[in-house]
Scaffold this active site. Structure first.
Site, mmCIF file in Angstrom:
data_model
loop_
_atom_site.group_PDB
_atom_site.id
_atom_site.type_symbol
_atom_site.label_atom_id
_atom_site.label_comp_id
_atom_site.label_asym_id
_atom_site.label_seq_id
_atom_site.Cartn_x
_atom_site.Cartn_y
_atom_site.Cartn_z
ATOM 1 N N HIS A 270 0.834 -1.208 0.000
ATOM 2 C CA HIS A 270 0.000 0.000 0.000
ATOM 3 C C HIS A 270 0.870 1.261 0.000
ATOM 4 O O HIS A 270 0.718 2.141 -0.858
ATOM 5 C CB HIS A 270 -0.908 -0.035 1.245
ATOM 6 C CG HIS A 270 -1.808 1.150 1.395
ATOM 7 N ND1 HIS A 270 -3.147 1.118 1.055
ATOM 8 C CD2 HIS A 270 -1.578 2.410 1.853
ATOM 9 C CE1 HIS A 270 -3.683 2.304 1.301
ATOM 10 N NE2 HIS A 270 -2.759 3.102 1.787
ATOM 11 N N GLU A 271 1.801 1.327 0.930
ATOM 12 C CA GLU A 271 2.658 2.519 1.008
ATOM 13 C C GLU A 271 3.542 2.627 -0.235
ATOM 14 O O GLU A 271 3.812 3.727 -0.715
ATOM 15 C CB GLU A 271 3.505 2.504 2.285
ATOM 16 C CG GLU A 271 2.710 2.462 3.599
ATOM 17 C CD GLU A 271 1.662 3.559 3.742
ATOM 18 O OE1 GLU A 271 1.884 4.671 3.229
ATOM 19 O OE2 GLU A 271 0.613 3.286 4.375
ATOM 20 N N HIS A 274 1.654 4.511 -2.784
ATOM 21 C CA HIS A 274 1.682 5.965 -2.537
ATOM 22 C C HIS A 274 3.014 6.547 -3.014
ATOM 23 O O HIS A 274 3.058 7.604 -3.645
ATOM 24 C CB HIS A 274 1.554 6.249 -1.037
ATOM 25 C CG HIS A 274 0.154 6.202 -0.499
ATOM 26 N ND1 HIS A 274 -0.882 6.942 -1.029
ATOM 27 C CD2 HIS A 274 -0.392 5.505 0.538
ATOM 28 C CE1 HIS A 274 -1.997 6.713 -0.334
ATOM 29 N NE2 HIS A 274 -1.732 5.826 0.619
ATOM 30 N N GLU A 300 -5.120 7.522 -2.608
ATOM 31 C CA GLU A 300 -5.573 6.219 -2.110
ATOM 32 C C GLU A 300 -5.848 5.269 -3.267
ATOM 33 O O GLU A 300 -5.699 4.054 -3.139
ATOM 34 C CB GLU A 300 -6.849 6.369 -1.268
ATOM 35 C CG GLU A 300 -6.625 6.657 0.202
ATOM 36 C CD GLU A 300 -5.696 5.701 0.913
ATOM 37 O OE1 GLU A 300 -4.559 6.108 1.193
ATOM 38 O OE2 GLU A 300 -6.070 4.552 1.199
HETATM 39 ZN ZN ZN Z 1 -3.052 5.172 2.117
#
Ligand code: ZN
Length: 508
Positions: A270-271, A274, A300
């Site tokens: 997830h990171e 980003h 997101e």
């Molecule tokens: Zn996030």
């Protein structure tokens, strides 16, 4: 007399100098969360407050006002009298940034920030003791500030629009409602169907996996995603985050739990999503107000794209499982692709948003959106919030949290004054599913590529279509440009139904 081009260059230079200060501030934050010795806190707080003040003064300075004025920017026409889409976008955002930096009276900002730090402490204590009454008076203050903020920021239709705009520029309350109301119904029904179906086993998910092995797999996946340690780092913190320290320095963190490898691995992915977004911005606009993600929702969408749409796909499982078998044979040797895929996609409605699965997650967000809107509109009193939370949870997720700690007190956001933030999490899911549909047309064999660990095709597609633009194209327009139509929640619903009907053998 300067030409418009010269003025624009001056504005960009001013922003790049501010970006140097802001990224220095970020470095202090990163250090504080990772390696700073505990007794350094007091001096660090002073460093941060000093630097924040300098940054604010630059953003609100008369130099910026004069440049914007000279370029013909007005409230009615924030993009001024310039040619070129990029220049127009730069002025529009700069005018908005200047307004936001100047619209709050100084005493108000100081009083609010003092109150919010106390409110944060009260929330932490209330959560610890599972006692909402400790937080209640502070949340009342937070909601009063939110109402006052909206008045200072200005809005056309709804005060919530002004707050939402801080996180998801140009999105409106009306549009959100039209997306979330049907989405809530569809998802609640899907959760209900899944709850009644035969459950999928996932014993392997809670087996102990040594942190060293977890880290090795996380790093390998990041590398395959195209996140290079020449421009990043992976460190350990209590709560994972991504932070940009410069155009070629975007760092991420993760948290390891021996018996929950899925949480740390997918947190890392997830990171990583980003980070790739920030790293993928066109160098021409880096350091300017356009040189970052356009909205939290689009941000997101990029993290959740990797975490769920790619990371929890069947083909990603085919790429991951052999690595687990090699590194941790005692846990994974007897597992086949199908069991692994189903395990990492099992659905179980719970109370906690951050532990939630792909189907339930947006329902947690819709719950918060409904409640904060009711609070802001005065339809709901803070005193009645815990009951309203339980009711809404029952309605949407079919479960009632046994305590406020696992209900209304679980998230930090309101205590820090963030009202209007939550919706961006669910918007990320919607944007992502719509992007995926287009990517599937552009890269018909993406699943084959992913199953072989070739993840760069996906990364390049996202970079070319989304990352490179930074904040130059507003989110709504970006979606139209990439997918050919406005944001439509049905893509996400279709994606989930398609996937979970098959996993849980539901009647379509
Ligand atoms: Zn996030």
């Amino acid at each position: 007399m300067k030409t418009n081009n010269e003025k624009i260059n001056l504005l960009m230079e001013h922003q790049r100098e501010t970006a140097l200060l802001r990224s220095s501030l970020s470095l202090l934050h990163w250090d504080q969360e990772t390696y700073m010795p505990p007794k350094a806190l007091e001096w660090r707080a002073q460093q941060i407050s000093q630097l924040s003040g300098l940054i604010h003064d630059r953003e609100a300075s008369t130099q910026v006002a004069e440049l914007l004025d000279g370029l013909g920017c007005t409230k009615k026409n924030p993009q001024g009298q310039v040619e070129g889409d990029l220049e127009k976008a730069l002025l529009k955002q700069s005018f908005k940034g200047y307004h936001q930096a100047n619209c709050f009276p100084r005493e108000y900002v100081m009083e609010k920030s003092a109150t919010l730090s106390q409110s944060h402490a009260a929330w932490a204590e209330a959560r610890e003791k599972d006692d909402f009454s400790i937080f209640k008076p502070w949340l009342e203050k937070v909601m009063d500030y939110a109402k006052q903020d909206a008045e200072y920021l200005g809005y056309e239709e709804h005060p919530y629009d002004a707050l939402l705009d801080l996180y998801e520029p140009e999105m409106t309350t009306k549009e959100l409602k039209s997306l979330f109301d049907p989405l809530g119904k569809e998802l609640a029904e899907l959760v209900n169907q899944i709850s009644q179906a035969e459950q999928v086993p996932g014993d392997f998910l809670t087996k102990a996996i040594p942190v060293k092995q977890q880290e090795a797999i996380g790093l390998r996946v990041l590398k395959d995603m195209g996140y290079s340690m020449d421009v990043g780092r992976l460190d350990v913190t209590a709560h994972p985050f991504t932070i940009e320290l410069g155009p070629k320095d975007v760092r991420i963190t993760t948290a390891y739990k021996e018996n929950l490898f899925e949480t740390s691995l997918y947190g890392t992915i997830h990171e990583g999503g980003h980070a790739l977004y920030e790293l993928g911005v066109d160098p021409e606009i880096q350091g300017t107000i356009l040189g970052t993600g356009v909205s939290l929702g689009i941000h997101e969408s990029q993290s959740r794209y990797w975490e769920n749409l790619i990371g929890r796909s069947r083909s990603f499982g085919q790429y991951l499982l052999p690595q687990f078998k090699k590194l941790v044979p005692e846990v994974f040797s007897g597992l086949d692709d199908e069991a692994f895929y189903k395990g990492i996609n099992r659905v179980s409605p719970g109370f906690i948003r951050i532990e939630s699965d792909e189907v339930c997650y947006s329902l947690h967000v819709i719950l918060r959106f409904n409640l904060e809107l009711a609070l802001l509109e005065g339809r709901l009193a803070v005193a009645d919030l815990p009951d309203a939370w339980r009711e809404e949870s029952k309605k949407l997720l079919g479960v009632v949290p046994p305590s406020d700690k696992e209900g209304v007190l679980q998230d930090i956001h309101w205590s820090g004054g963030s009202v209007g933030y939550f919706p961006t999490y669910a918007l990320g899911n919607l944007y992502g599913a719509q992007f995926l549909r287009t990517m599937e047309q552009d890269i018909p064999d993406w699943q084959d590529q992913v199953s072989q660990g070739k993840l760069l095709g996906v990364k390049d597609w996202l970079q070319k279509n989304i990352h490179c633009h930074g904040a130059a194209i507003p989110a709504g327009e970006l979606v139209r440009e990439v997918t050919g139509q406005a944001l439509n929640g049905q893509y996400f619903v279709d994606y989930l139904k398609n996937k979970y009907n098959q996993i849980y053998r539901l009647e379509p």
